[in-house]
Motif scaffolding. Sequence first.
Motif, PDB file in Angstrom:
ATOM      1  N   HIS A   1      -6.510   2.451 -42.559  1.00  0.00           N
ATOM      2  CA  HIS A   1      -6.404   1.491 -43.639  1.00  0.00           C
ATOM      3  C   HIS A   1      -6.388   2.196 -44.986  1.00  0.00           C
ATOM      4  N   ILE A   2      -5.960   1.467 -45.969  1.00  0.00           N
ATOM      5  CA  ILE A   2      -5.902   1.985 -47.326  1.00  0.00           C
ATOM      6  C   ILE A   2      -6.850   1.154 -48.169  1.00  0.00           C
ATOM      7  N   MET A   3      -7.673   1.822 -48.953  1.00  0.00           N
ATOM      8  CA  MET A   3      -8.603   1.123 -49.816  1.00  0.00           C
ATOM      9  C   MET A   3      -8.285   1.460 -51.266  1.00  0.00           C
ATOM     10  N   PHE A   4      -8.183   0.439 -52.068  1.00  0.00           N
ATOM     11  CA  PHE A   4      -7.858   0.618 -53.474  1.00  0.00           C
ATOM     12  C   PHE A   4      -9.124   0.531 -54.306  1.00  0.00           C
ATOM     13  N   ILE A   5      -9.209   1.354 -55.329  1.00  0.00           N
ATOM     14  CA  ILE A   5     -10.380   1.351 -56.201  1.00  0.00           C
ATOM     15  C   ILE A   5     -10.011   0.778 -57.559  1.00  0.00           C
ATOM     16  N   ALA A   6     -10.952   0.123 -58.154  1.00  0.00           N
ATOM     17  CA  ALA A   6     -10.714  -0.467 -59.472  1.00  0.00           C
ATOM     18  C   ALA A   6     -10.694   0.617 -60.535  1.00  0.00           C
ATOM     19  N   ILE A   7      -9.978   0.366 -61.592  1.00  0.00           N
ATOM     20  CA  ILE A   7     -10.050   1.271 -62.731  1.00  0.00           C
ATOM     21  C   ILE A   7     -10.967   0.622 -63.754  1.00  0.00           C
TER      22      ILE A   7
ATOM     23  N   GLU B   1      -8.595 -17.821 -52.448  1.00  0.00           N
ATOM     24  CA  GLU B   1      -7.717 -18.698 -53.236  1.00  0.00           C
ATOM     25  C   GLU B   1      -8.162 -18.845 -54.692  1.00  0.00           C
ATOM     26  N   SER B   2      -9.020 -17.935 -55.166  1.00  0.00           N
ATOM     27  CA  SER B   2      -9.446 -17.985 -56.567  1.00  0.00           C
ATOM     28  C   SER B   2      -8.450 -17.290 -57.495  1.00  0.00           C
ATOM     29  N   GLY B   3      -7.468 -16.604 -56.916  1.00  0.00           N
ATOM     30  CA  GLY B   3      -6.458 -15.906 -57.706  1.00  0.00           C
ATOM     31  C   GLY B   3      -5.144 -16.654 -57.710  1.00  0.00           C
ATOM     32  N   ASP B   4      -4.072 -15.929 -58.020  1.00  0.00           N
ATOM     33  CA  ASP B   4      -2.742 -16.525 -58.056  1.00  0.00           C
ATOM     34  C   ASP B   4      -2.160 -16.696 -56.656  1.00  0.00           C
ATOM     35  N   LEU B   5      -2.405 -15.711 -55.772  1.00  0.00           N
ATOM     36  CA  LEU B   5      -1.864 -15.717 -54.408  1.00  0.00           C
ATOM     37  C   LEU B   5      -2.932 -15.201 -53.457  1.00  0.00           C
ATOM     38  N   ILE B   6      -2.673 -15.305 -52.130  1.00  0.00           N
ATOM     39  CA  ILE B   6      -3.704 -14.877 -51.180  1.00  0.00           C
ATOM     40  C   ILE B   6      -3.333 -13.656 -50.347  1.00  0.00           C
ATOM     41  N   THR B   7      -2.082 -13.159 -50.437  1.00  0.00           N
ATOM     42  CA  THR B   7      -1.730 -11.934 -49.710  1.00  0.00           C
ATOM     43  C   THR B   7      -1.077 -10.927 -50.647  1.00  0.00           C
ATOM     44  N   THR B   8      -1.246  -9.667 -50.311  1.00  0.00           N
ATOM     45  CA  THR B   8      -0.629  -8.593 -51.081  1.00  0.00           C
ATOM     46  C   THR B   8       0.888  -8.677 -50.995  1.00  0.00           C
ATOM     47  N   THR B   9       1.396  -9.037 -49.826  1.00  0.00           N
ATOM     48  CA  THR B   9       2.841  -9.178 -49.638  1.00  0.00           C
ATOM     49  C   THR B   9       3.418 -10.223 -50.596  1.00  0.00           C
TER      50      THR B   9
ATOM     51  N   LEU C   1      -6.153  -6.580 -56.701  1.00  0.00           N
ATOM     52  CA  LEU C   1      -6.465  -6.905 -55.317  1.00  0.00           C
ATOM     53  C   LEU C   1      -7.974  -7.114 -55.234  1.00  0.00           C
ATOM     54  N   CYS C   2      -8.381  -8.378 -55.094  1.00  0.00           N
ATOM     55  CA  CYS C   2      -9.808  -8.695 -55.023  1.00  0.00           C
ATOM     56  C   CYS C   2     -10.395  -8.199 -53.708  1.00  0.00           C
ATOM     57  N   ALA C   3     -11.704  -8.102 -53.679  1.00  0.00           N
ATOM     58  CA  ALA C   3     -12.403  -7.626 -52.490  1.00  0.00           C
ATOM     59  C   ALA C   3     -12.014  -8.448 -51.273  1.00  0.00           C
ATOM     60  N   GLY C   4     -11.865  -7.774 -50.150  1.00  0.00           N
ATOM     61  CA  GLY C   4     -11.526  -8.436 -48.901  1.00  0.00           C
ATOM     62  C   GLY C   4     -10.759  -7.503 -47.993  1.00  0.00           C
ATOM     63  N   ILE C   5     -10.556  -7.948 -46.770  1.00  0.00           N
ATOM     64  CA  ILE C   5      -9.760  -7.194 -45.810  1.00  0.00           C
ATOM     65  C   ILE C   5      -8.468  -7.961 -45.613  1.00  0.00           C
ATOM     66  N   TYR C   6      -7.375  -7.345 -46.004  1.00  0.00           N
ATOM     67  CA  TYR C   6      -6.055  -7.957 -45.958  1.00  0.00           C
ATOM     68  C   TYR C   6      -5.311  -7.395 -44.755  1.00  0.00           C
ATOM     69  N   ASN C   7      -5.144  -8.212 -43.725  1.00  0.00           N
ATOM     70  CA  ASN C   7      -4.493  -7.771 -42.499  1.00  0.00           C
ATOM     71  C   ASN C   7      -3.004  -8.063 -42.613  1.00  0.00           C
TER      72      ASN C   7
ATOM     73  N   GLU D   1     -14.288   0.741 -51.205  1.00  0.00           N
ATOM     74  CA  GLU D   1     -14.827   0.162 -49.973  1.00  0.00           C
ATOM     75  C   GLU D   1     -14.683  -1.360 -49.947  1.00  0.00           C
ATOM     76  N   ARG D   2     -14.042  -1.951 -50.946  1.00  0.00           N
ATOM     77  CA  ARG D   2     -14.021  -3.410 -51.048  1.00  0.00           C
ATOM     78  C   ARG D   2     -12.644  -4.029 -50.861  1.00  0.00           C
ATOM     79  N   GLY D   3     -11.592  -3.405 -51.343  1.00  0.00           N
ATOM     80  CA  GLY D   3     -10.237  -3.924 -51.183  1.00  0.00           C
ATOM     81  C   GLY D   3      -9.516  -3.133 -50.108  1.00  0.00           C
ATOM     82  N   ILE D   4      -9.386  -3.692 -48.919  1.00  0.00           N
ATOM     83  CA  ILE D   4      -8.853  -2.948 -47.779  1.00  0.00           C
ATOM     84  C   ILE D   4      -7.602  -3.645 -47.252  1.00  0.00           C
ATOM     85  N   ILE D   5      -6.539  -2.871 -47.082  1.00  0.00           N
ATOM     86  CA  ILE D   5      -5.314  -3.366 -46.460  1.00  0.00           C
ATOM     87  C   ILE D   5      -5.223  -2.706 -45.103  1.00  0.00           C
TER      88      ILE D   5
END
Length: 149
Positions: free
Chosen positions: A7-13, A36-44, A62-68, A88-92
Amino acid sequence: MVTARKHIMFIAILAVWWEGQGQLAPLFDMIIAQDESGDLITTTQGISSAPSFGSSRFRIKLCAGIYNENIVINKEKTNLTIIGEGMERGIITGSRSYGDGMKTFETATITARLEKKQAVALLTKASYPAFYKCRIIGFQDTLYAEKGY
């Protein structure tokens, strides 16, 4: 059973983005959140919604969560940045692998079990890709840099 996760994890700046004549720009152009607190629910969805051949930076949070999901960023999505809320929080994560009958370069992004054979965590064909404070974890062929400088 032994499994190898990819998996790939993104870190905030932790910086404020400034553009133009000293004007404070919005930190993000789009927010992806599974709850659903943002604009969309998937990275795609976020990548698809980003402008093609953009002349200015387009920032997706990319908010915290595991995006499958298996993600493809086509070459027309220029000036695109994905920023997470922590390594460790935003995982694709995804599950394609060579063991599924796919070619190695078709497996990119991102979870595979050991018994399913090789799979790519991150494939890049970009001339000048940049990954900052990202953690890329895989069993075999973790990074497939098909092209790059």
